[in-house]
Motif scaffolding. Structure first.
Motif, PDB file in Angstrom:
ATOM      1  N   SER A 100       0.832  -1.195   0.000  1.00 10.79           N
ATOM      2  CA  SER A 100       0.000   0.000   0.000  1.00 10.79           C
ATOM      3  C   SER A 100       0.866   1.245   0.000  1.00 10.79           C
ATOM      4  O   SER A 100       2.076   1.182   0.266  1.00 10.79           O
ATOM      5  N   SER A 101       0.227   2.378  -0.248  1.00 12.46           N
ATOM      6  CA  SER A 101       0.900   3.663  -0.062  1.00 12.46           C
ATOM      7  C   SER A 101       1.104   3.963   1.420  1.00 12.46           C
ATOM      8  O   SER A 101       1.918   4.813   1.781  1.00 12.46           O
ATOM      9  N   GLU A 142      -2.040  -1.634  -3.662  1.00 18.12           N
ATOM     10  CA  GLU A 142      -3.148  -0.676  -3.707  1.00 18.12           C
ATOM     11  C   GLU A 142      -3.238  -0.053  -5.102  1.00 18.12           C
ATOM     12  O   GLU A 142      -2.266   0.497  -5.616  1.00 18.12           O
ATOM     13  N   VAL A 143      -4.417  -0.143  -5.713  1.00 21.51           N
ATOM     14  CA  VAL A 143      -4.546   0.213  -7.124  1.00 21.51           C
ATOM     15  C   VAL A 143      -4.185   1.669  -7.399  1.00 21.51           C
ATOM     16  O   VAL A 143      -3.567   1.976  -8.435  1.00 21.51           O
ATOM     17  N   ALA A 144      -4.508   2.580  -6.488  1.00 26.78           N
ATOM     18  CA  ALA A 144      -4.231   3.997  -6.727  1.00 26.78           C
ATOM     19  C   ALA A 144      -2.744   4.326  -6.617  1.00 26.78           C
ATOM     20  O   ALA A 144      -2.337   5.440  -6.963  1.00 26.78           O
ATOM     21  N   ASP A 145      -1.946   3.358  -6.163  1.00 19.78           N
ATOM     22  CA  ASP A 145      -0.523   3.610  -5.916  1.00 19.78           C
ATOM     23  C   ASP A 145       0.376   2.762  -6.817  1.00 19.78           C
ATOM     24  O   ASP A 145       1.573   2.643  -6.570  1.00 19.78           O
ATOM     25  N   CYS A 165      -3.293  -6.404  -7.870  1.00 18.50           N
ATOM     26  CA  CYS A 165      -3.675  -5.139  -7.242  1.00 18.50           C
ATOM     27  C   CYS A 165      -5.057  -5.232  -6.620  1.00 18.50           C
ATOM     28  O   CYS A 165      -5.848  -6.105  -6.938  1.00 18.50           O
ATOM     29  N   VAL A 213     -10.079  -2.862  -7.629  1.00 21.18           N
ATOM     30  CA  VAL A 213     -10.579  -2.169  -8.809  1.00 21.18           C
ATOM     31  C   VAL A 213     -12.102  -2.162  -8.768  1.00 21.18           C
ATOM     32  O   VAL A 213     -12.728  -3.187  -8.526  1.00 21.18           O
ATOM     33  N   ALA A 249     -11.221   1.847 -14.435  1.00 24.50           N
ATOM     34  CA  ALA A 249     -10.085   1.731 -13.527  1.00 24.50           C
ATOM     35  C   ALA A 249      -9.277   0.466 -13.824  1.00 24.50           C
ATOM     36  O   ALA A 249      -8.046   0.448 -13.671  1.00 24.50           O
ATOM     37  N   ALA A 263      -5.256   0.041 -14.399  1.00 23.33           N
ATOM     38  CA  ALA A 263      -4.498  -0.831 -13.511  1.00 23.33           C
ATOM     39  C   ALA A 263      -3.702  -1.868 -14.287  1.00 23.33           C
ATOM     40  O   ALA A 263      -2.557  -2.184 -13.937  1.00 23.33           O
TER      41      ALA A 263
END
Length: 255
Positions: free
Chosen positions: A170-171, A204-207, A225, A228, A233, A237
């Protein structure tokens, strides 16, 4: 030798907490959601928590309140008690891991997330890993384990060295995670990948654009990931991730 993911994990998309939809009577991590995922040919991601009598049950939260007709910690109730506790939005109790393994029976890939039991991603672990390993003994079919807690995965390497294992990454935004900033900073860099004998991450998909993800992929790690939530998205990804864990829509099968 580090066990590698079965290629099946890089094919069909993976249904997050199984193919859940309470509007259709399929709560998260329920038998109904698992049957639906199997019928649709998806891989399945599930979570395991520890019971009062040291069994592994398939349930995401640490507390019962959001998902079941109960209150308080999951680990304060026995496996039998949980089996008789209805999941909200469905008509069945909370299943244990051995039952779910029998239900899946190798028909689709099964990704098992071991929830952190230490509370701080530390070394106070053991009973849940032991229960998970015991349930997996003799299981035939594509299965893998993962956790945010590197200590949990290091222990799984000792308990069942032939089961592929990975880290959920994760971020680690300190504003979101209930962890000290120093812990977040350490885990963010995924320093334990080689130490625990991991072969994959689920990030984590956003990261996904993080350089460390690219470095691990370049070194041969498989990159999955989470989570989603739309076809749009998913397209983004998949520019980095080899497969997606999805919910809230029906992901397309490759090819």
């Amino acid at each position: 030798m580090t066990p590698r993911l079965d290629p099946a994990f890089l094919g069909a998309p993976v249904a997050h907490r199984a193919l859940h939809d309470v509007a259709d009577g399929r709560p998260e991590n329920s038998r109904a959601a698992i049957r639906a995922a199997i019928a649709a040919g998806y891989g399945i991601e599930i979570d395991v928590q520890l019971t009062a009598d040291n069994n592994a049950v398939v349930f995401h939260d640490y507390a019962l309140d959001r998902l079941a007709n109960g209150a308080g910690p999951v680990r304060s109730v026995s496996a039998v008690g949980l089996s008789q506790m209805p999941l909200l939005g469905g008509d069945e109790g909370i299943p244990d891991l051995p039952e779910i393994l029998k239900l899946v029976a190798g028909r689709v890939p099964l990704l098992i997330e071991i929830k952190d039991q230490d509370g701080a991603m530390g070394p106070n672990i053991g009973p849940l890993e032991a229960a998970t390993a015991a349930a997996l003994e003799g299981y035939i079919g594509p299965a893998a384990v993962m956790s945010f807690n590197p200590h949990a995965i290091a222990h799984m390497a000792e308990l069942c060295p032939d089961i592929p294992r990975g880290l959920v990454t994760s971020s680690y935004d300190p504003a979101v995670w209930p962890l000290p900033k120093e812990t977040c900073a350490r885990l963010r860099d995924v320093p334990d990948f080689d130490r625990v004998g991991a072969s994959f991450i689920s990030h984590e998909v956003a990261d996904l654009a993080r350089p460390r993800v690219a470095a691990l992929k370049a070194a041969g790690a498989n990159v999955l990931c989470w989570t989603v939530k739309s076809p749009e998205a998913e397209v983004v990804a998949r520019r980095i991730a080899e497969n997606v864990t999805f919910e809230g829509y029906l992901a397309a099968h490759p090819g």
